[in-house]
Motif scaffolding. Structure first.
Motif, mmCIF file in Angstrom:
data_model
loop_
_atom_site.group_PDB
_atom_site.id
_atom_site.type_symbol
_atom_site.label_atom_id
_atom_site.label_comp_id
_atom_site.label_asym_id
_atom_site.label_seq_id
_atom_site.Cartn_x
_atom_site.Cartn_y
_atom_site.Cartn_z
ATOM 1 N N ALA A 189 0.798 -0.994 0.112
ATOM 2 C CA ALA A 189 -0.219 -0.058 -0.046
ATOM 3 C C ALA A 189 0.868 1.200 0.033
ATOM 4 N N ILE B 177 -2.104 -3.983 -7.671
ATOM 5 C CA ILE B 177 -3.019 -3.387 -6.898
ATOM 6 C C ILE B 177 -3.651 -1.785 -7.421
ATOM 7 N N SER C 204 -5.667 0.605 -5.737
ATOM 8 C CA SER C 204 -5.709 1.503 -4.745
ATOM 9 C C SER C 204 -5.718 1.088 -3.241
ATOM 10 N N TYR C 205 -5.542 2.251 -2.104
ATOM 11 C CA TYR C 205 -5.591 1.811 -0.986
ATOM 12 C C TYR C 205 -6.059 2.777 -0.249
ATOM 13 N N ASN D 186 -7.767 4.793 2.802
ATOM 14 C CA ASN D 186 -7.451 4.490 4.152
ATOM 15 C C ASN D 186 -7.613 5.560 5.088
ATOM 16 N N TYR E 261 -9.048 -8.394 -2.976
ATOM 17 C CA TYR E 261 -8.558 -7.079 -2.087
ATOM 18 C C TYR E 261 -8.136 -7.726 -0.681
ATOM 19 N N ASP F 234 -1.347 -0.613 7.536
ATOM 20 C CA ASP F 234 -0.017 -0.184 7.086
ATOM 21 C C ASP F 234 0.547 0.552 7.787
ATOM 22 N N TRP G 43 -2.894 -7.952 7.827
ATOM 23 C CA TRP G 43 -4.119 -8.227 6.804
ATOM 24 C C TRP G 43 -4.950 -8.709 7.974
ATOM 25 N N GLU H 28 -6.685 -2.469 0.260
ATOM 26 C CA GLU H 28 -5.830 -2.562 -0.765
ATOM 27 C C GLU H 28 -6.690 -3.346 -1.714
ATOM 28 N N THR I 290 -7.451 -4.871 -5.595
ATOM 29 C CA THR I 290 -6.711 -4.994 -6.987
ATOM 30 C C THR I 290 -7.851 -5.246 -8.085
#
Length: 235
Positions: free
Chosen positions: A2, A84, A86-87, A89, A118, A123, A136, A215, A217
């Motif tokens: 991320a 990936i 986007s993240y 957050n 995803y 992170d 995770w 996260e 995909t």
């Protein structure tokens, strides 16, 4: 991984139910802030920053909405391709070295889709962005951690499979919960101390960003990711 871009809040059971019911009836456009911008961001009154954070190539459309640091979410429509995208957050800055931290904990409560590729993850970065620690708490579809497996360990109230790798910019230590969880509390400090004292993978790093998000995909057709409760607390 991320990209660089988690505070205080635990819902009592009755409040949690009320929050879930209350938000389920409210459309995203009723939120106090929302953005479809790639780098859209918003800082709450209690010091969290929310990021839309669409950073990967081949991304589709994504909108983040925010009611508070503990109630926010994302609608994402990313194509069914690898990599990936986007993240999105929420971030809280800690700014303390590992040895000066007396505590670092976080609670989460999420609603995630049964489709798509995803992970829902913390992170955690040192202030120099030399090291990245990913936790995770659930994952779905064709996703995997960077690096090689280091075995299984029970830390911070959860059991994880640990991976160690390097993405060319920084070292990455990934902890994948051995069973999916939609809610819980993580005692983060013992994990950081295990990396430092038991494994010797880093020194007395100063912990900067503690992020929590999704996260993503792929999420073809549009999927909803909802944070019903979230907090980070340090001392």
């Amino acid at each position: 991984m991320a990209r660089r871009t988690l505070s205080r809040f635990v819902l009592a059971p009755a409040a949690a139910v009320a929050a879930l019911i209350g938000f389920a009836a409210a459309p995203a456009q009723a939120a106090i802030w929302s953005s479809s911008d790639q780098w859209g961001n918003y800082t709450t009154s209690d010091g969290y920053t929310l990021y839309n954070n669409i950073w990967g190539s081949g991304a589709g459309s994504q909108t983040i909405w925010v009611n508070s640091s503990s109630n926010w979410g994302v609608w994402a429509d990313h194509p069914d391709t690898g990599g990936i995208k986007s993240y999105p957050n929420a971030k809280k800055v800690v700014g303390k070295s590992i040895t000066s931290l007396a505590s670092l904990t976080s609670s989460y409560n999420v609603t995630v889709p049964s489709a798509g590729d995803y992970n829902t993850s913390y992170d955690i970065w040192d202030t120099d962005y030399d090291y990245e620690v990913m936790l995770w708490v659930n994952y779905n579809g064709d996703v995997g951690a960077l690096g090689t497996s280091q075995g299984t360990v029970t830390l911070g109230g959860h059991t994880w499979t640990v991976y160690k790798g390097d993405n060319g910019s920084n070292q990455v230590f990934s902890f994948l919960r051995t069973s999916d969880s939609a809610s819980g509390t993580v005692n983060i400090l013992p994990i950081l101390k295990w990396i430092k004292d038991t494994k010797g993978w880093w020194g007395n790093e100063t912990i900067g960003d503690v992020q929590f998000g999704y996260e993503i995909t792929s999420s073809p057709g549009g999927l909803d990711f909802t944070t019903n409760g979230f907090s980070v607390s340090s001392g």
